[in-house]
Design an enzyme around this catalytic site. Sequence first.
Site, PDB file in Angstrom:
ATOM      1  N   GLN A  58      32.870 -25.201  28.429  1.00  0.00           N
ATOM      2  CA  GLN A  58      32.337 -24.068  27.661  1.00  0.00           C
ATOM      3  C   GLN A  58      32.853 -24.063  26.221  1.00  0.00           C
ATOM      4  O   GLN A  58      32.357 -23.277  25.405  1.00  0.00           O
ATOM      5  CB  GLN A  58      32.736 -22.740  28.339  1.00  0.00           C
ATOM      6  CG  GLN A  58      32.099 -22.509  29.685  1.00  0.00           C
ATOM      7  CD  GLN A  58      30.597 -22.216  29.603  1.00  0.00           C
ATOM      8  OE1 GLN A  58      30.066 -21.863  28.546  1.00  0.00           O
ATOM      9  NE2 GLN A  58      29.907 -22.365  30.726  1.00  0.00           N
ATOM     10  N   THR A 116      30.956 -31.603  36.209  1.00  0.00           N
ATOM     11  CA  THR A 116      31.365 -31.648  37.619  1.00  0.00           C
ATOM     12  C   THR A 116      31.854 -33.054  37.966  1.00  0.00           C
ATOM     13  O   THR A 116      32.910 -33.231  38.590  1.00  0.00           O
ATOM     14  CB  THR A 116      30.192 -31.227  38.537  1.00  0.00           C
ATOM     15  OG1 THR A 116      29.780 -29.913  38.163  1.00  0.00           O
ATOM     16  CG2 THR A 116      30.585 -31.254  39.999  1.00  0.00           C
ATOM     17  N   SER A 121      30.308 -31.309  28.908  1.00  0.00           N
ATOM     18  CA  SER A 121      28.957 -31.244  29.469  1.00  0.00           C
ATOM     19  C   SER A 121      27.974 -30.953  28.341  1.00  0.00           C
ATOM     20  O   SER A 121      28.070 -29.913  27.689  1.00  0.00           O
ATOM     21  CB  SER A 121      28.927 -30.123  30.505  1.00  0.00           C
ATOM     22  OG  SER A 121      27.816 -30.255  31.331  1.00  0.00           O
ATOM     23  N   ALA A 122      27.013 -31.867  28.109  1.00  0.00           N
ATOM     24  CA  ALA A 122      26.164 -31.759  26.908  1.00  0.00           C
ATOM     25  C   ALA A 122      25.227 -30.559  26.934  1.00  0.00           C
ATOM     26  O   ALA A 122      24.878 -30.020  25.885  1.00  0.00           O
ATOM     27  CB  ALA A 122      25.349 -33.043  26.742  1.00  0.00           C
ATOM     28  N   HIS A 123      24.828 -30.120  28.139  1.00  0.00           N
ATOM     29  CA  HIS A 123      23.818 -29.041  28.181  1.00  0.00           C
ATOM     30  C   HIS A 123      24.396 -27.672  27.825  1.00  0.00           C
ATOM     31  O   HIS A 123      23.665 -26.676  27.787  1.00  0.00           O
ATOM     32  CB  HIS A 123      23.107 -29.002  29.539  1.00  0.00           C
ATOM     33  CG  HIS A 123      23.921 -28.504  30.694  1.00  0.00           C
ATOM     34  ND1 HIS A 123      23.737 -27.261  31.234  1.00  0.00           N
ATOM     35  CD2 HIS A 123      24.910 -29.077  31.424  1.00  0.00           C
ATOM     36  CE1 HIS A 123      24.564 -27.097  32.266  1.00  0.00           C
ATOM     37  NE2 HIS A 123      25.295 -28.193  32.393  1.00  0.00           N
ATOM     38  N   THR A 136      24.146 -47.997  35.655  1.00  0.00           N
ATOM     39  CA  THR A 136      23.463 -48.188  34.376  1.00  0.00           C
ATOM     40  C   THR A 136      23.619 -46.944  33.517  1.00  0.00           C
ATOM     41  O   THR A 136      23.452 -45.819  34.002  1.00  0.00           O
ATOM     42  CB  THR A 136      21.960 -48.466  34.627  1.00  0.00           C
ATOM     43  OG1 THR A 136      21.854 -49.637  35.426  1.00  0.00           O
ATOM     44  CG2 THR A 136      21.201 -48.649  33.325  1.00  0.00           C
ATOM     45  N   CYS A 188      26.437 -21.691  38.649  1.00  0.00           N
ATOM     46  CA  CYS A 188      26.781 -22.629  39.704  1.00  0.00           C
ATOM     47  C   CYS A 188      27.050 -21.881  41.004  1.00  0.00           C
ATOM     48  O   CYS A 188      26.906 -22.433  42.073  1.00  0.00           O
ATOM     49  CB  CYS A 188      27.999 -23.435  39.289  1.00  0.00           C
ATOM     50  SG  CYS A 188      27.938 -23.882  37.563  1.00  0.00           S
ATOM     51  N   ASN A 240      34.135 -19.566  31.772  1.00  0.00           N
ATOM     52  CA  ASN A 240      32.668 -19.504  31.800  1.00  0.00           C
ATOM     53  C   ASN A 240      32.122 -18.129  32.177  1.00  0.00           C
ATOM     54  O   ASN A 240      30.928 -17.911  32.116  1.00  0.00           O
ATOM     55  CB  ASN A 240      32.106 -20.546  32.766  1.00  0.00           C
ATOM     56  CG  ASN A 240      32.780 -20.507  34.114  1.00  0.00           C
ATOM     57  OD1 ASN A 240      33.976 -20.732  34.224  1.00  0.00           O
ATOM     58  ND2 ASN A 240      32.015 -20.193  35.145  1.00  0.00           N
TER      59      ASN A 240
END
Length: 382
Positions: free
Chosen positions: A181, A71, A201-203, A239, A326, A153
């Site tokens: 995706q 996002t 997106s890593a997840h 950071t 989402c 998705n």
Amino acid sequence: MIYLDYHSTTPVDPRVAQKVLWAMTDGFGNASSTDHEIGDAAEAAVTVAKRYVADLVGAAPRNIIFTSGSTESINLAIQGTIQYLENKGIHPHIALSVVEHKAVLDTCFVLQDQGRVKLSILPVDAQAHIDLAQLEESCASGIHLICIMAANNEVGTIYPIDKIAHIAQIYDVPFLCDASQAVGKIPIHFQDWGITMLSISAHKFYGPQGIGALVVKRGHPLEPLLYGGGHQGGLRSGTLNLPGIVGMGEACRLREIEMEEDERIIGGKRDIFQKLLIEKIPGLVVNGDQENRLAGNLHISLPKIPNSAIIARVRRKLAISTGSACSSGVEAPSHVLRAINLNEDIIEGSLRIGLGKFTTYADVNHAAIIIQEAAMNIQALL
Ligand code: PLP
């Protein structure tokens, strides 16, 4: 509980979790603290992770900007490009497909409502494909940004990203590809295909939630969304999320090695699942492009059986979904299913099933029985 909602998120691979734990304990430093070795070790870990991310998508480490997920990557790509163009006195025109994720659609709609952009929304056919000739016509009429996803998705349709990037290059239009995706499931060649920006997106591929990246072609001008310490070349201050970055790097490293074999096996399990469901439930419809979809995707409809009734009966045993995570919670019917012109019956009975590398043959067999029993139970009441 059988988990079959891998489009929404994936369990973290235990090997990834080990690396995340290291970064939260022994390796906890701030990657920008250059005055001591703990900071140096954190910076070195970021460098290694960046290389793995870049390798997985065929980019160079200097192309990678870490973000909190797709996002944010998409917002940085679209808003950052538009702001730059506005600063040059240009009123930008964006072409996007109608089946993009809400992160793309809503960002574009807000900019349109603010009077800052003009939009050309490209329709899709019954299998969610866009018409490349129409995309080319749009480009010829003067477009400043193209947004097309790599894989959908909901119905899992895979897009010809290489061909889209080629058209974008001919007309010299920047191309944002939402690959949330697709990364870790199908090969992506950022540099070779000539993509301008790619969101990750890593997840979605066994990495942690809340970490992702925007891959940006060298020289593509972007204005930042966030101002502060000037991290990541000033494009994304804040950071660095070391545990997330280290975890994402490891997830990418593993995908690079294991993706092909894992996806082949996942596709086989999906096909067995689909066959079982078709055998067990008369009238079941498979939505989307069955020849060209993500290996873990199975999007079905049980006509005349509302999906909410199925979910209510299976939710304690089976994690499947009525749409994209989402937008679940929002009662509107899926914009993707509307765009592919499914009739109301089919939309109302639709279920999105997502398999992944931890899905077993036993899960598939058991889940088919659970869905069949729920369907029979509802039919008995009609
Ligand atoms: N784009 C697509 C195609 C997605 O499937 C998702 C998440 O479901 C996103 C963007 C947003 O990703 P994130 O949750 O990492 O912000």
